[in-house]
Write a protein that holds these residues in place. Structure first.
Motif, short mmCIF file in Angstrom:
data_model
loop_
_atom_site.label_atom_id
_atom_site.label_comp_id
_atom_site.label_asym_id
_atom_site.label_seq_id
_atom_site.Cartn_x
_atom_site.Cartn_y
_atom_site.Cartn_z
N ASN A 105 0.80 -1.23 0.00
CA ASN A 105 0.00 0.00 0.00
C ASN A 105 0.83 1.27 0.00
N ALA A 106 2.12 1.16 -0.25
CA ALA A 106 2.99 2.34 -0.21
C ALA A 106 2.52 3.40 -1.21
N MET A 107 2.50 4.64 -0.76
CA MET A 107 2.11 5.75 -1.63
C MET A 107 3.19 6.84 -1.69
N PHE A 108 4.39 6.51 -1.19
CA PHE A 108 5.44 7.53 -1.11
C PHE A 108 6.79 6.92 -1.44
N PHE A 109 7.69 7.77 -1.94
CA PHE A 109 9.07 7.36 -2.16
C PHE A 109 9.93 8.60 -2.21
N HIS A 110 11.21 8.39 -2.02
CA HIS A 110 12.20 9.46 -2.16
C HIS A 110 13.47 8.84 -2.70
N GLN A 122 7.49 3.75 7.15
CA GLN A 122 7.67 2.30 7.13
C GLN A 122 8.17 1.92 5.75
N TYR A 123 9.46 1.64 5.63
CA TYR A 123 10.04 1.32 4.33
C TYR A 123 9.69 -0.09 3.89
N VAL A 124 9.36 -0.23 2.60
CA VAL A 124 8.99 -1.54 2.07
C VAL A 124 9.93 -2.02 0.97
N LEU A 125 10.65 -1.10 0.33
CA LEU A 125 11.45 -1.49 -0.83
C LEU A 125 12.41 -0.38 -1.21
N THR A 127 14.55 0.28 -4.72
CA THR A 127 14.84 -0.19 -6.08
C THR A 127 14.77 0.99 -7.05
N GLY A 128 15.45 0.88 -8.16
CA GLY A 128 15.39 1.91 -9.19
C GLY A 128 15.84 3.28 -8.71
N GLY A 129 16.70 3.32 -7.70
CA GLY A 129 17.19 4.59 -7.20
C GLY A 129 16.29 5.27 -6.19
N ASN A 130 15.22 4.59 -5.77
CA ASN A 130 14.27 5.17 -4.82
C ASN A 130 14.03 4.25 -3.63
N ALA A 131 13.65 4.85 -2.51
CA ALA A 131 13.21 4.11 -1.32
C ALA A 131 11.71 4.36 -1.18
N PHE A 132 10.93 3.30 -1.12
CA PHE A 132 9.47 3.36 -1.09
C PHE A 132 8.98 3.09 0.33
N TYR A 133 7.95 3.83 0.74
CA TYR A 133 7.48 3.67 2.11
C TYR A 133 6.00 3.97 2.27
N GLU A 134 5.46 3.47 3.37
CA GLU A 134 4.11 3.78 3.82
C GLU A 134 4.24 4.73 5.00
N ARG A 135 3.27 5.57 5.18
CA ARG A 135 3.23 6.39 6.39
C ARG A 135 2.40 5.63 7.42
N ARG A 136 2.94 5.50 8.61
CA ARG A 136 2.26 4.79 9.69
C ARG A 136 2.38 5.59 10.98
N LYS A 137 1.56 5.23 11.95
CA LYS A 137 1.72 5.80 13.28
C LYS A 137 3.07 5.32 13.81
N ARG A 138 3.73 6.19 14.54
CA ARG A 138 5.09 5.93 15.00
C ARG A 138 5.27 4.56 15.65
N HIS A 139 4.34 4.18 16.49
CA HIS A 139 4.49 2.92 17.21
C HIS A 139 4.28 1.68 16.32
N LEU A 140 3.83 1.87 15.08
CA LEU A 140 3.63 0.76 14.15
C LEU A 140 4.77 0.61 13.14
N VAL A 141 5.75 1.49 13.20
CA VAL A 141 6.88 1.42 12.28
C VAL A 141 7.87 0.37 12.78
N THR A 142 8.10 -0.65 11.95
CA THR A 142 9.06 -1.70 12.29
C THR A 142 10.29 -1.66 11.40
N ARG A 143 10.22 -0.88 10.32
CA ARG A 143 11.35 -0.79 9.39
C ARG A 143 11.61 0.70 9.09
N PRO A 144 12.25 1.40 10.05
CA PRO A 144 12.46 2.85 9.88
C PRO A 144 13.63 3.21 8.97
N VAL A 145 14.39 2.22 8.52
CA VAL A 145 15.53 2.45 7.64
C VAL A 145 15.26 1.73 6.33
N PRO A 146 15.51 2.39 5.20
CA PRO A 146 15.26 1.72 3.91
C PRO A 146 16.07 0.44 3.79
#
Length: 156
Positions: A105-110, A122-125, A127-146
């Motif tokens: 469900n990621a809708m963001f990347f940088h 919450q980083y999910v992937l 690739t292609g020169g970008n890091a893709f992530y979902e925005r989550r409540k702080r306590h639900l983030v388990t992958r804060p680093v790409p």
């Protein structure tokens, strides 16, 4: 094709000048650096997640053309290099339903390698020169680093 899919594909472009295909190609071309099909499909998956979310415009061109969301000039700059056939094929495939298997469900990347001080990413992937992530409540983030880049996965 469903009515919702037709609405997503219809009415794209500023003043109706561009098709969903053209807008998707432009997002992939300028945002993925055409580095890999994997990266292009990931960008396209984010675009489609936004279209379907109800939080963004309901068309591909509406999402891609939103101010300050994609590369500057994404709908107006020239695209001209040998990667265009690969970009067109990837865009067509995403518009027909292909999604990157790791985007979810990621809708963001940088740009990969950048760091931000936010604690809701919450980083999910990567690739292609970008890091893709979902925005989550702080306590639900388990992958804060790409994660390390994964190249070669085509999503098929």
């Amino acid at each position: 094709m469903s009515l919702a899919a037709l609405l997503v594909l219809a009415g794209c472009g500023l003043g109706g000048r561009m098709s969903a295909q053209e807008c998707m190609e432009r997002a992939m071309y300028f945002e993925s650096n055409r580095s890999s099909r994997d990266g292009m499909v990931a960008v396209g998956s984010v675009v489609m997640n936004r279209v379907q979310s109800g939080q963004y415009p309901r068309s591909v061109c509406g999402v891609v053309g939103q101010k300050n969301q994609f590369a500057s000039g994404v709908l107006s700059r020239k695209m001209n290099d040998r990667s265009l056939p690969k970009v067109r094929e990837a865009a067509r495939s995403v518009l027909r339903g292909e999604r990157h298997p790791l985007i979810g469900n990621a809708m963001f990347f940088h740009t990969a390698g950048y760091r931000f001080p936010y604690d809701n990413m919450q980083y999910v992937l990567t690739t292609g020169g970008n890091a893709f992530y979902e925005r989550r409540k702080r306590h639900l983030v388990t992958r804060p680093v790409p994660p390390r880049p994964i190249e070669g996965i085509t999503g098929r």
